[in-house]
Write an enzyme that holds these catalytic residues in place. Structure first.
Site, PDB file in Angstrom:
ATOM      1  CE1 TYR A  23      -3.587   2.908   1.143  1.00 17.31           C
ATOM      2  CE2 TYR A  23      -1.512   3.608   2.195  1.00 17.31           C
ATOM      3  CZ  TYR A  23      -2.981   3.995   1.848  1.00 17.31           C
ATOM      4  OH  TYR A  23      -3.556   5.011   1.875  1.00 17.31           O
ATOM      5  CD  GLU A  77      -5.830   4.695  -0.556  1.00 18.62           C
ATOM      6  OE1 GLU A  77      -5.952   5.210   0.726  1.00 18.62           O
ATOM      7  OE2 GLU A  77      -6.759   4.283  -0.836  1.00 18.62           O
TER       8      GLU A  77
END
Ligand code: GDP
Ligand code: MN
Length: 381
Positions: free
Chosen positions: A101, A189
């Protein structure tokens, strides 16, 4: 402003982030044609402004173009977190060896963009944050200098140990920061950022939120807005230049000024009620705005009482009164209305309301208590 995954991917690609190609389909047939063109296993992905699409059945592999058609038909019928799926992204499937991530948000506490990286990426990053927060590395970035190479390397070492992968990830982090900063992001993101069995690093998902205050000077980004994917009441509010945020309660609030709107919501909660919205009609007092405000609030079935709280300064309370009267004539109310107004042209406003069978209070405390009592059916003291 939210944008779709495919739009965020287009932005990220411009900055050099490795992302598989992809095309958007609005029908199962289009999805089939795109899959045929890619001539490999594809992923069909719902394009909605919501995370957790994978868990909701909105991300699926299709091995053949025929499969892609069937799966696209299923996904195009889905509603994910209240949002109907109108488009799917069709993209060649990558093989996944690991999922990381990486993300950037604006952090109010440090007053900087904060970069976050975790080797435990994938669909459960919220759980990682809650249960094993040490698996997420946070790094505030100085916006004057941007993300420096050595900082990016440090973060990348947290994700990978292979030197080639560390370098590749560091480059992606710098590209992501640049994409975020140069496009007015409040969030950017990639989850998951994957490694493939051959060691390549690829971004398989992309999310970006644009700060609304950045849109006026970025018409190309503003043009990415997809109104069909937004809450209709927020779209109407924006068109009427109202600041409106839908909340979960049942006391509909119409207030002038953000500060008074906050104070009103505090008082509603203080007396045991829950506001149904934040709505600021602004400083000017165009009756049209009041009409739009009432239309938006009354279209919300959870609203059980409506509270006007108007403090007339630049706002003329008679304009607000005229707006209320016009709105009710167009669309008679089905829920009780409590009006508190005081200030500029108060006497005229009260007369307008009275002539039309309405009454108003001048005390804010009393008005809020009454609205909460009407909405909850409880006595409020
Ligand atoms: P989200 O659930 O809304 O975050 O959607 P994602 O795009 O992140 O997809 C969810 C999950 O689907 C990912 O975490 C992956 O595990 C899986 N996925 C997405 N793209 C691919 C792909 O190209 N290949 C494979 N094997 N899995 C994928
Ligand atoms: Mn994701």
């Amino acid at each position: 402003m939210n944008i779709h995954e495919y739009q965020a991917k287009e932005i990220f690609r411009k900055y050099g982030i490795p992302i598989p190609p992809g095309e958007v389909a609005t029908t199962p047939e289009e999805a089939e044609a795109i899959a045929r063109k890619f001539a490999t296993t594809v992923v069909v992905k719902a394009q909605v402004h919501a995370g957790g699409r994978g868990k909701a059945g909105g991300v699926k592999l299709a091995r053949t173009p025929e499969d892609a058609k069937i799966i696209a038909a299923q996904i195009l019928k889905l509603t994910i977190k209240g949002l109907p799926v109108k488009r799917v992204l069709v993209t060649p499937a990558a093989e996944i060896a690991s999922e990381a991530y990486v993300g950037i948000i604006v952090d109010r506490a440090s007053k900087r963009p904060v970069l976050m990286a975790s080797p435990a990426g994938g669909i459960d990053i919220e759980e990682v944050a809650a249960k094993t927060p040490d698996k997420i590395l946070r790094h505030p970035v100085d916006p004057r200098y941007g993300l420096q190479a050595y900082e990016a390397m440090q973060l990348a070492f947290f994700l990978y140990s292979d030197m080639k992968q560390v370098r590749a990830a560091a480059k992606i982090l710098q590209q992501l920061y640049k994409a975020f900063f140069e496009n007015g992001g409040s969030l950017a993101e990639i989850n998951p950022l994957v490694t493939t069995p051959t060691g390549e690093i690829v971004a398989l998902d992309a999310k970006m939120v644009i700060d609304d205050n950045e849109l006026d000077r970025r018409p190309d980004i503003a043009a990415l807005r997809d109104e069909s994917s937004e809450d209709p009441s927020e779209v109407e509010a924006r068109k009427a230049s109202l600041t409106f945020i839908k909340l979960d309660g049942n006391v509909g609030c119409v207030v002038n000024g953000a500060g008074l709107a906050m104070a009103t919501m505090d008082l509603v909660k203080y007396y045991g009620g829950e506001p149904a919205n934040f709505l600021d009609i602004g400083g000017s007092s165009n009756p049209e705005k009041v009409v739009a405000a009432l239309r938006i609030i009354t279209s919300d079935p959870s609203v059980k009482a409506i509270l006007f709280n108007i403090f007339g300064g630049i706002t003329r309370t008679d304009d607000v009164a005229n707006g209320i009267v016009t709105a009710i004539k167009q669309n008679p109310l089905k829920v009780p209305l409590v009006i508190r107004l005081t200030g500029t042209n108060e006497e005229i406003a009260l007369k307008i309301l009275k002539d039309n069978g309405l009454s108003a209070m001048t005390d804010m405390d009393e008005a809020v208590k009454k609205a909460v009592a009407l909405a909850t059916g409880r006595k409020v003291a």
